[in-house]
Design an enzyme around this catalytic site. Structure first.
Site, short mmCIF file in Angstrom:
data_model
loop_
_atom_site.label_atom_id
_atom_site.label_comp_id
_atom_site.label_asym_id
_atom_site.label_seq_id
_atom_site.Cartn_x
_atom_site.Cartn_y
_atom_site.Cartn_z
CD GLU A 94 5.53 5.12 -8.33
OE1 GLU A 94 4.63 5.03 -7.48
OE2 GLU A 94 5.68 4.33 -9.27
CB ILE A 107 -1.79 7.15 -6.07
CG1 ILE A 107 -2.39 8.53 -5.84
CG2 ILE A 107 -2.90 6.10 -6.24
CD1 ILE A 107 -3.33 9.01 -6.96
CB THR A 152 -1.28 4.47 -10.37
OG1 THR A 152 -0.56 5.17 -9.38
CG2 THR A 152 -1.72 5.47 -11.43
CG ASP A 190 6.02 0.01 -5.04
OD1 ASP A 190 5.13 0.85 -5.23
OD2 ASP A 190 6.82 -0.36 -5.93
C1 IPD Z 1 2.36 -0.79 -8.00
C2 IPD Z 1 1.48 -1.54 -7.04
C3 IPD Z 1 1.30 -2.97 -7.49
C4 IPD Z 1 2.62 -3.67 -7.64
C5 IPD Z 1 3.53 -2.88 -8.58
C6 IPD Z 1 3.68 -1.45 -8.07
P1 IPD Z 1 1.96 1.82 -8.35
O1 IPD Z 1 2.57 0.55 -7.57
O2 IPD Z 1 2.02 -1.54 -5.75
O3 IPD Z 1 0.54 -3.74 -6.58
O4 IPD Z 1 2.38 -4.95 -8.17
O5 IPD Z 1 4.79 -3.51 -8.56
O6 IPD Z 1 4.50 -0.74 -8.97
O7 IPD Z 1 2.59 1.83 -9.70
O8 IPD Z 1 0.50 1.62 -8.42
O9 IPD Z 1 2.38 2.95 -7.49
CA CA Z 2 2.49 5.10 -7.23
#
Ligand code: IPD
Ligand code: CA
Length: 263
Positions: A69, A87, A90, A216
């Site tokens: 990411e 992570i 985040t 994700d």
């Molecule tokens: C997010 C988390 C969240 C989801 C978002 C993601 P990140 O990832 O998985 O649950 O709703 O779409 O972007 O930004 O914490 O790596």
């Molecule tokens: Ca992330």
């Protein structure tokens, strides 16, 4: 080969989780920058964790590709590509809410074969190999994950998430509002990878989200599927436009409900 890939994922994931847990200060973590919107945050620890994972994984398999990411993609020369979120969750990590995970998948010729997710906050581990099942890991040893059935859709506990982009989350909120009266309840814990592992472990019955990126979805999606969950999307393919997942006892009805609610 898949066992070897899982062993690399597990070993790198455990090291990375230890690093993140040790680096997290008490209280709030400083945000270092934002991405798709002012609410889409990243910390220096996300970036350092990805560098650590990249060096651990590519030291073990230097010819593989790597998509994370937070960093530039590395095009490999082998059939294997790693898909990594250092992570996932985040925002929870920043606030100290105990739902943030390292998520590592290995795809071979474009097919996700191996998934590994660890909740860094409590060290819960989940893993899967395509065609061989999904597992959680306890002090007593591994336990096979078999998602439990649901007697009816009205009793389904549904996990979901919202995009960081305001226009998209406005639409998602309206769709969730239409769904809420038709299911047991809705949960939004803030880590898609852990939501999908929760589905595998029986903590939720169904899941719907739009806007997920490959990192994700890759590991958690395989873990859910290998625990017996039906994972789908537009034309049956889960992806950024839509991910919907549920136990097969209610999946057809749930997928119809997702469409009817306007996701
Ligand atoms: C997010 C988390 C969240 C989801 C978002 C993601 P990140 O990832 O998985 O649950 O709703 O779409 O972007 O930004 O914490 O790596
Ligand atoms: Ca992330």
């Amino acid at each position: 080969m898949n066992e070897e890939l899982l062993e690399i994922a597990r070993s790198a994931g455990r090291r990375a989780a230890l690093y993140v847990a040790g680096a997290r200060p008490h209280g709030r973590v400083d945000v270092s920058s934002t991405k798709s919107s002012p609410t889409d945050v990243v910390t220096a620890i996300d970036e350092a964790c990805e560098q650590l994972l990249r060096s651990l994984i590519l030291r073990a398999r230097p010819d593989d590709g790597f998509v994370g990411e937070e960093g530039d993609d590395i095009l490999g020369s082998s059939d294997v590509e790693w898909i990594v979120d250092p992570i996932d969750g985040t925002v929870n990590f920043v606030y100290g809410l105990p739902f943030y995970a390292v998520s590592i998948a290995a795809a071979v010729n474009g097919e996700v074969e191996v998934g590994y997710v660890m909740n860094i906050a409590n060290a819960d581990e989940f893993s899967a190999i395509r065609g061989q099942g999904a597992w959680t890991h306890t002090d007593e040893g591994p336990i096979r994950l078999v998602a439990p059935p649901v007697d009816r859709l009205e009793h389904a506990l549904v996990a979901t998430g919202f995009s960081y982009v305001t226009a998209t989350r406005t639409k998602q909120a309206a769709a969730v509002a239409r769904m809420l009266p038709q299911v047991r309840d809705i949960r939004r814990t803030g880590s898609a990878a852990l939501d999908l592992c929760g589905l595998a472990a029986g903590s939720y019955d169904a899941y719907v989200e739009q806007g997920l990126k490959p990192w994700d979805l890759a590991a958690g999606g395989l873990i859910a599927r290998e625990a017996g969950i039906a994972v789908s999307g537009i034309d049956g393919i889960p992806g950024e436009r839509l991910v919907m997942a549920a136990h097969p006892s209610v999946s057809r009805e749930f997928f119809d409900l997702v469409n009817a609610c306007g996701f």
